[in-house]
Design an enzyme around this catalytic site. Structure first.
Site, PDB file in Angstrom:
ATOM      1  N   SER A  51      58.158  32.476  82.325  1.00 46.84           N
ATOM      2  CA  SER A  51      57.396  33.371  81.204  1.00 46.84           C
ATOM      3  C   SER A  51      58.496  34.160  80.444  1.00 46.84           C
ATOM      4  O   SER A  51      59.698  34.316  80.785  1.00 46.84           O
ATOM      5  CB  SER A  51      56.390  34.550  81.842  1.00 46.84           C
ATOM      6  OG  SER A  51      56.119  35.359  81.037  1.00 46.84           O
ATOM      7  N   TYR A 109      53.418  40.359  88.562  1.00 47.34           N
ATOM      8  CA  TYR A 109      53.440  39.168  87.725  1.00 47.34           C
ATOM      9  C   TYR A 109      54.895  38.923  87.243  1.00 47.34           C
ATOM     10  O   TYR A 109      55.558  38.115  87.217  1.00 47.34           O
ATOM     11  CB  TYR A 109      52.484  39.257  86.664  1.00 47.34           C
ATOM     12  CG  TYR A 109      52.453  37.967  85.531  1.00 47.34           C
ATOM     13  CD1 TYR A 109      51.775  36.953  86.015  1.00 47.34           C
ATOM     14  CD2 TYR A 109      53.122  37.857  84.212  1.00 47.34           C
ATOM     15  CE1 TYR A 109      51.962  35.657  85.082  1.00 47.34           C
ATOM     16  CE2 TYR A 109      53.170  36.952  83.259  1.00 47.34           C
ATOM     17  CZ  TYR A 109      52.608  35.718  83.940  1.00 47.34           C
ATOM     18  OH  TYR A 109      52.467  34.784  83.051  1.00 47.34           O
TER      19      TYR A 109
HETATM   20  N1  LIG Z   1      49.101  32.217  78.866  1.00 46.18           N
HETATM   21  C1  LIG Z   1      50.294  32.851  78.534  1.00 46.18           C
HETATM   22  O1  LIG Z   1      50.645  33.656  77.612  1.00 46.18           O
HETATM   23  C2  LIG Z   1      51.568  32.542  79.259  1.00 46.18           C
HETATM   24  C3  LIG Z   1      52.842  33.209  78.955  1.00 46.18           C
HETATM   25  C4  LIG Z   1      53.815  32.842  79.697  1.00 46.18           C
HETATM   26  C5  LIG Z   1      53.648  32.276  80.959  1.00 46.18           C
HETATM   27  N2  LIG Z   1      52.325  31.537  81.226  1.00 46.18           N
HETATM   28  C6  LIG Z   1      52.361  30.742  82.429  1.00 46.18           C
HETATM   29  O2  LIG Z   1      51.694  29.471  82.060  1.00 46.18           O
HETATM   30  C7  LIG Z   1      51.205  28.989  83.319  1.00 46.18           C
HETATM   31  C8  LIG Z   1      49.646  28.430  82.924  1.00 46.18           C
HETATM   32  O3  LIG Z   1      49.043  29.679  82.304  1.00 46.18           O
HETATM   33  P1  LIG Z   1      47.695  29.508  81.612  1.00 46.18           P
HETATM   34  O4  LIG Z   1      48.046  30.638  80.505  1.00 46.18           O
HETATM   35  O5  LIG Z   1      47.533  28.267  81.162  1.00 46.18           O
HETATM   36  O6  LIG Z   1      46.675  30.234  82.594  1.00 46.18           O
HETATM   37  P2  LIG Z   1      45.050  29.670  82.843  1.00 46.18           P
HETATM   38  O7  LIG Z   1      44.546  30.703  83.839  1.00 46.18           O
HETATM   39  O8  LIG Z   1      44.373  29.201  82.041  1.00 46.18           O
HETATM   40  O9  LIG Z   1      45.679  28.433  84.047  1.00 46.18           O
HETATM   41  C9  LIG Z   1      45.965  28.433  85.033  1.00 46.18           C
HETATM   42  C10 LIG Z   1      45.610  27.363  86.232  1.00 46.18           C
HETATM   43  O10 LIG Z   1      46.152  27.573  87.277  1.00 46.18           O
HETATM   44  C11 LIG Z   1      44.992  27.387  88.290  1.00 46.18           C
HETATM   45  N3  LIG Z   1      45.257  28.251  89.486  1.00 46.18           N
HETATM   46  C12 LIG Z   1      45.276  29.553  89.780  1.00 46.18           C
HETATM   47  N4  LIG Z   1      45.679  29.692  91.057  1.00 46.18           N
HETATM   48  C13 LIG Z   1      45.774  28.460  91.722  1.00 46.18           C
HETATM   49  C14 LIG Z   1      45.898  28.103  93.040  1.00 46.18           C
HETATM   50  N5  LIG Z   1      46.061  28.816  94.119  1.00 46.18           N
HETATM   51  N6  LIG Z   1      45.894  26.689  93.413  1.00 46.18           N
HETATM   52  C15 LIG Z   1      45.888  25.985  92.339  1.00 46.18           C
HETATM   53  N7  LIG Z   1      45.746  26.025  91.225  1.00 46.18           N
HETATM   54  C16 LIG Z   1      45.559  27.495  90.909  1.00 46.18           C
HETATM   55  C17 LIG Z   1      43.872  28.154  87.580  1.00 46.18           C
HETATM   56  O11 LIG Z   1      42.684  27.326  88.038  1.00 46.18           O
HETATM   57  C18 LIG Z   1      43.979  27.505  86.194  1.00 46.18           C
HETATM   58  O12 LIG Z   1      43.454  26.254  86.101  1.00 46.18           O
HETATM   59  C19 LIG Z   1      51.242  30.296  84.362  1.00 46.18           C
HETATM   60  O13 LIG Z   1      52.470  29.716  85.230  1.00 46.18           O
HETATM   61  C20 LIG Z   1      51.452  31.352  83.408  1.00 46.18           C
HETATM   62  O14 LIG Z   1      52.067  32.331  84.016  1.00 46.18           O
HETATM   63  C21 LIG Z   1      51.188  31.629  80.514  1.00 46.18           C
END
Ligand SMILES: NC(=O)c1ccc[n+]([C@@H]2O[C@H](COP(=O)([O-])OP(=O)(O)OC[C@H]3O[C@@H](n4cnc5c(N)ncnc54)[C@H](O)[C@@H]3O)[C@@H](O)[C@H]2O)c1
Length: 254
Positions: free
Chosen positions: A141, A154
């Site tokens: 991130s 986080y």
């Molecule tokens: N959305 C943002 O702004 C952003 C920014 C930087 C980094 N990220 C990173 O991107 C990645 C995806 O995030 P996103 O925004 O799509 O979030 P999201 O919540 O839409 O998706 C996350 C997914 O992970 C799954 N998950 C959670 N716990 C789990 C577990 N124990 N076992 C299996 N699956 C599990 C959830 O069910 C979900 O489908 C993450 O690593 C997040 O930290 C997101």
């Protein structure tokens, strides 16, 4: 097609950024296992993509559990007989300063976000070593580089992912296994709902995004997926231990 013939696991692939990565991977020719806790969404995505002719399966997985990760590896091997790409994308984000967070929240965050990447490495690197090649993509991130108020667990987890990526890159470069991470900025997904509440809610954040993200708009999940596809493909063959910052400029002025 840049991923023709490759087999990939995408954790957290049932929605959000992970779903976009699954869609881009299959469109680029990969066979994919979607590994997520969300059975309904994961199965629906797999069915939709199968009906389009893609080679994709859902396997219910809790990435914080070693037994679950072993079962995921065995399912992937049983289905495809090999594994080329692991995209460690699953994560949770529960806001709070350390005085606001429970020990359970801290532990759960570290287990889902960081321990999962250790366990996936532990149980999939040996397959890649046997095959003589592999690409591991960890989802970091902008918070791998910059902290934010009331986001301690986080932010700590995302900092750890950057250094785990670098450590694994050093350990497995000799095996032709590349380990990189993607560091996105603000992407408008469910993950951010609680985070956005710190700033007055999602609508407020999106209206005033230029104050934190210089491009002034949310990043589309498909834009992060393109970076993942690049790191999964041989186009990035000289890259390992690299954080690829895809943050709309957040860290440029930090
Ligand atoms: N959305 C943002 O702004 C952003 C920014 C930087 C980094 N990220 C990173 O991107 C990645 C995806 O995030 P996103 O925004 O799509 O979030 P999201 O919540 O839409 O998706 C996350 C997914 O992970 C799954 N998950 C959670 N716990 C789990 C577990 N124990 N076992 C299996 N699956 C599990 C959830 O069910 C979900 O489908 C993450 O690593 C997040 O930290 C997101």
């Amino acid at each position: 097609m840049r991923l023709e013939g490759k087999v990939a696991i995408v954790t957290g692939g049932a929605r959000g950024i992970g779903e976009a990565i699954v869609r881009d991977f299959v469109a680029e020719g990969a066979s994919v296992v979607i590994a997520d806790l969300l059975e309904t969404e994961g199965n629906a995505l797999a069915t939709e993509l199968q009906e389009m002719g893609y080679d994709v399966y859902f396997h219910k997985t809790d990435v914080s559990s070693e037994d679950s990760i072993k079962a995921l590896r065995n399912f992937t091997l049983g289905t495809f007989s090999k594994l080329d790409v692991v995209c460690n994308n699953a994560a949770i984000n529960i806001p709070g300063a350390v005085t606001e967070l429970s020990e359970d929240t801290w532990t759960r965050t570290m287990d889902v976000n960081v321990k999962s990447q250790f366990l996936m490495g532990k149980h999939t690197v040996p397959l890649m070593q046997k095959q003589g090649k592999g690409s591991i993509i960890n989802m970091g991130s902008a918070n791998s580089f910059v902290a934010e108020p009331r986001l301690s667990a986080y932010v700590a987890s995302k900092g750890a992912i950057l250094m785990l990526t670098r450590a694994m890159a050093l350990d497995y470069a000799k095996d032709n296994i590349r380990v990189n991470c993607i560091c996105p900025g603000w992407v408008d997904t469910t993950l951010n709902d609680a985070h956005a509440e710190l700033y007055g809610g999602r609508d407020v954040v999106l209206q005033d995004l230029s104050s934190i993200q210089p491009i002034g708009r949310a990043i589309n999940p498909s834009e992060i997926a393109k970076v993942a596809t690049f790191l999964a493909s041989d186009d990035s063959s000289c890259m390992t231990g690299s954080p690829v910052i895809a943050d709309g400029g957040i860290t440029a002025g930090a």
